[in-house]
Design a protein around this motif. Sequence first.
Motif: not given
Length: 856
Positions: A779-789, A833-846
């Motif tokens: 679900d996290l990956r779907k949200v990232l794909k739909s909003t950050l792409s 939040l992502v770093a705390k809950v999904y530590p192995n998931e990679t998202i764009p940094s701040v």
Amino acid sequence: MAASSSEDGELRRACAAAIGGGGSKENIVLAIRVAKGRGILEKLGRVAKPRVLALTTAKNSSKGQRAKAFLRVLKYSSGGVLEPAKLYKLKHLTKMEVVSNDATGCTFILGFGNLRSQSVTPPQWTMRNIDDRNRLLLFILNMCKEILGRIPKFVGIDVVEMALWAKENTPTMNSQGNIQDGPAASVMMQRDLKVTVEKDLVSQAEEEDMEALLGTYVMGIGEAEAFSERLKRELLALEAANVHALLESESLIEEVLQGLEAASVCVDDMDEWLRIFNVKLRHMREDIESVESRNNKLEMQSTSNNSLLDELDKLLARLRIPSEFAASLTGGSFDEARMLKNVEACEWLTGAIRGLEVPNLDPCYANMRAVKEKRAELEKLKNTFVRRASEFLRNYFSSLVDFMISDKSYFSQSLDKNCLGPLRKAYCHSLNLLLRREAREFANELRASTKASRNPTVWLESSTGSSQTGNSTDSSTVSEAYSKMLTIFIPLLVDESSFFAHFMCFEVPAFVPPGAPANDTKNGSDGNDANDDDLSLMDSNANGNNSSELGTLNEALQDLLDGIQEDFYAVVDWAYKIDPLRCISMHGITERYLSGQKADAAGFVRKLLNDLESKLSSQFGRFVDEACHQIERNERNVRQMGVLSYIPRFATLATRMEQYIQGHSRDLVDQAYMKLVSTMFVTLEKIAQSDPKYADIVLLENYAAFQNSLYDLANVVPTLAKFYHQASEAYEQACTRHINMIIDIQFERLFQFARKIEDLMYTITPEEIPFQLGLSKMDLRKVLKSTLSGIDKSISAMFRKLQKNLTSEELLPSLWEKCKKEFLDKYESFVQLVAKVYPNETIPSVEEMRDLLASQ
């Protein structure tokens, strides 16, 4: 097995004691020792926990209901005593699985369906040997079949092996089953182990076939390949028969499909009906809310009307004029017999006029039409009576003086105090006419000689052109004319009062001569302030015997100077019509003259100055009320965007008001600021709420314009500084709301996902959140794909949305910077939040997001 039986009996009694301690009425069918977590856990070096599993039944009190079956887990306390740990209902048992990693086959898992919604791994149980494992599993199987009418799924368990074991160990298990738990447990033990296993698992004929098949397999090891081929041929034959049967039932399948299609059409129709009904119900709910709202308003209106009627009744009682008093005031004679009634009518008229003035009357009634008309009627009565009384006294004084002059013997008596009263009245009446005529002619000449263009009284009207307020003409000559009126007549009136006191032989303290130090230093004057206009009586308290004489003097001075105030009022009204703001400077001039009069100055002069000050305050208050009314009229206009017209016009008005203060008291102007700005802010909020979609845009643009236009004045005027800070806070709040709305339009799914995580972190640990519905890693990956792409397009869309309805282009850069900062703050919180809950998931940094925003 004998030792096991003895041990099992003791264990059952211990379990019964542990369960019975809680008041339970359950019968223990089987109790057996197990280890929790052995097998794989032992390989990992963990210690297995000793436990006891007990199968129990509970009879339902209601007739026709089946008994209930439970699996209880008991643990040993620190003292080695059994105590209940967990309770499972066998009706939820869906699977019995032997762990394949355990070579002994003694470790198994019981899967319960009601545990699926929990992120908990089912516990593993390890038996001491295979016999104990088979005993427990067979008991569970038979209880599920007999009590629940179904059996769970077997995984990793050889059913044939279980059946053979049950057949071989039936006598032994029967002997263990005959325990003191009552007929229910005994029947379960004997019948289930002996009959159910053979009957329900395999029939007698199937058992013989299986034994023959197994015997053939054991005796002919070399024929395994032939046996395998035979089984494959039979399997193919069975599959062909199944396919043939399916083909023969094609028509039935088509009928079923047609029925499903018809049912689908019906479901679609029903869905459409439900949607229509939902719309109608929503409209009905809105109608009900509207009716309730109107009912509440009607109730409030009824209560208000009743209160209003009570107040109006009280007011009408005060406005009624008794007919007998009206007759005395307008047409009664001044004979001695009617003088008492005339005095009574005068006292009533005085009280009625005072009762309609603001200190004695609620200010909300002061501007009512009925009150104004009644006040005018009372003034007319007063003027009529004064005219009649003056005419009577004039004739009376003339006849009295003629009599005294003609009779010299009587004239000598005029030196007596008792004879001074008529002479004083005659003098006051005669000189009063002269002073009033001089004041009227001087005021008329003063107004005629003063040249000043009239300034508009409409300062904050939205339809008024900006040139009307920006190019106001100079009206300083109006204030100069008013100052000249006071400069000429205030010393004259004081001098007349002083001369009258000495000439008419009043035994009062002497007046303080010009230039002499005054004893009274209050009201803004000091010992060195010697004003030529300040001719005052000495303190009457210095000699108590003269207090009554001083009162008589002040009454006589009232007769001497009464009426002259009307000419001062006329100058004030004339100045107000030319430029209402001149009331500020004239009020300051009046305060200066009033501070120059000591507490016991000629009474009439001080009262005149007080009345002039009150009238100027009232006139300026009327101007402020009209300006507020002009502001409120903006609320009734059509939808307005951009900066409202009265915002910059108020800055112009405030600048000119500050010019008119000229070092005088600020109270009058500060009160006007408070009323005007409060009305401006309230009207602005109402205009903004008329169209909620653009409310924040209207607010932030107008509050920004208010700050920009009043920046210089707010630095020097404390009252305006307070409203400047209030506008600043309101501007920041409107910016925050508008920016958050724009961010949510583009990134609602992303930050809504973050809010769900934050809400769950109050109740569960971060490690459990990925196992919740809608919050998995997928679900996290779907949200990232739909909003950050295509994030650059979303950022550009935010900028265009911010720019779309903004009429003040100069605000766009600062708002865009605020928008980017707010978005970065939200995104930084999301990354944490992502770093705390999904530590192995990679998202764009701040930092990447900050660089992307900086490039836009």
